[in-house]
Design a protein around this motif. Structure first.
Motif: not given
Length: 278
Positions: A145-174
């Motif tokens: 299979s073509l690498e170009l097609q694999r890359e395109e499909l993965l990049l089409q798939l990700l926007p709906t199922i990802t988000r930025e995660r707050n970098e401060q989450d879990g940053s407490s001393r504990a």
């Protein structure tokens, strides 16, 4: 794709197929089973679609249910389980990605602005996302299979199922001090470790480590250690290591111990998993 459809009423106790994949760091799995998976985690990101039947599972966002056509996702290290709803079992297809693949793709999408990401919903009913996944799954199981097609499909798939995660989450001393204990296990999962040693490196009491570890990871230190050893053994088996050697190298007392935990986590034996790479 030339495969027989497995009807729910004919579904065996456990049928798994791992497809050859030309892309390093991606595992392609098709399963039909009524196996109830206990709490566990994966090293990889997982994206899939449930085809038949239904299941309920614990996730990072609580208890969820999925039915035919639903997209299912899991993040690395996310504690989850899975059990069929009813007696018929369920079937699904799944792509597992080494974290670096997803991280690099999301960095491309966001021009490297934020490096920490997560899949936002463990279950979603989105026909467009499911369709893109099916196309990507088909490409991943197609020789040359073509690498170009694999890359395109993965990049089409990700926007709906990802988000930025707050970098401060879990940053407490504990969280930070518990991370010291977790890193000790991650760095050397084959070595024996005691709760006293984890307490010493964390600067906490043994009870504080135990309580904090469960809160941070969803596992006791021992259960977390076993998860890391199974992950290590899985990589060794996929690279062609004999099962007995994989068990010994990854820190298990013997091959039968590895087999018991491997079947619980993945729903198939180490031998069946190894056969997929033969």
């Amino acid at each position: 794709m030339g495969r027989d459809v497995i009807r729910n009423e004919d579904m065996p106790k456990g049928q798994f197929r791992i497809f050859p994949c030309e892309v390093a760091g991606i595992e392609v799995v098709e399963a039909a089973t009524n196996h109830a998976f206990p709490r566990h985690s994966h090293e990889q990101y997982g994206i899939g679609v449930l085809h038949q039947g239904a299941q309920k599972s614990l996730s990072g966002r609580g208890q969820v249910e999925a039915g035919p056509g639903d997209v299912i996702t899991v993040n690395p290290g996310e504690v989850h389980d899975g059990m069929p709803i009813g007696n018929a079992g369920r079937s699904w297809r799944m792509l597992y990605f080494d974290p670096v693949i997803i991280s690099e793709a999301i960095d491309d999408m966001n021009e490297g602005a934020v490096k920490t990401r997560e899949f936002i919903r463990p279950v979603m009913s989105d026909a467009n996302v499911a369709t893109v996944f099916q196309r990507l799954f088909s490409i991943m199981t197609t020789a040359n299979s073509l690498e170009l097609q694999r890359e395109e499909l993965l990049l089409q798939l990700l926007p709906t199922i990802t988000r930025e995660r707050n970098e401060q989450d879990g940053s407490s001393r504990a969280s930070a001090v518990i991370d010291r204990a977790r890193n000790l296990i991650d760095d050397e999962p084959t070595l024996p470790v005691t709760l006293a040693e984890l307490a010493r490196i964390s600067g906490l009491s043994r009870f504080q480590v135990l309580r904090g570890f469960v809160k941070a990871t969803g596992f006791t230190p021992h259960a977390y250690l076993m998860q890391r050893r199974i992950d290590f053994a899985r990589r060794l088996i996929a690279s062609g290591s004999p099962l007995a050697d994989a068990a010994a190298t990854s820190g298990f007392a013997d091959q039968s111990h590895l087999t018991r935990l491997f079947v619980r986590k993945y729903g198939l034996s180490p031998g069946a998993y190894a056969a997929a790479f033969a």
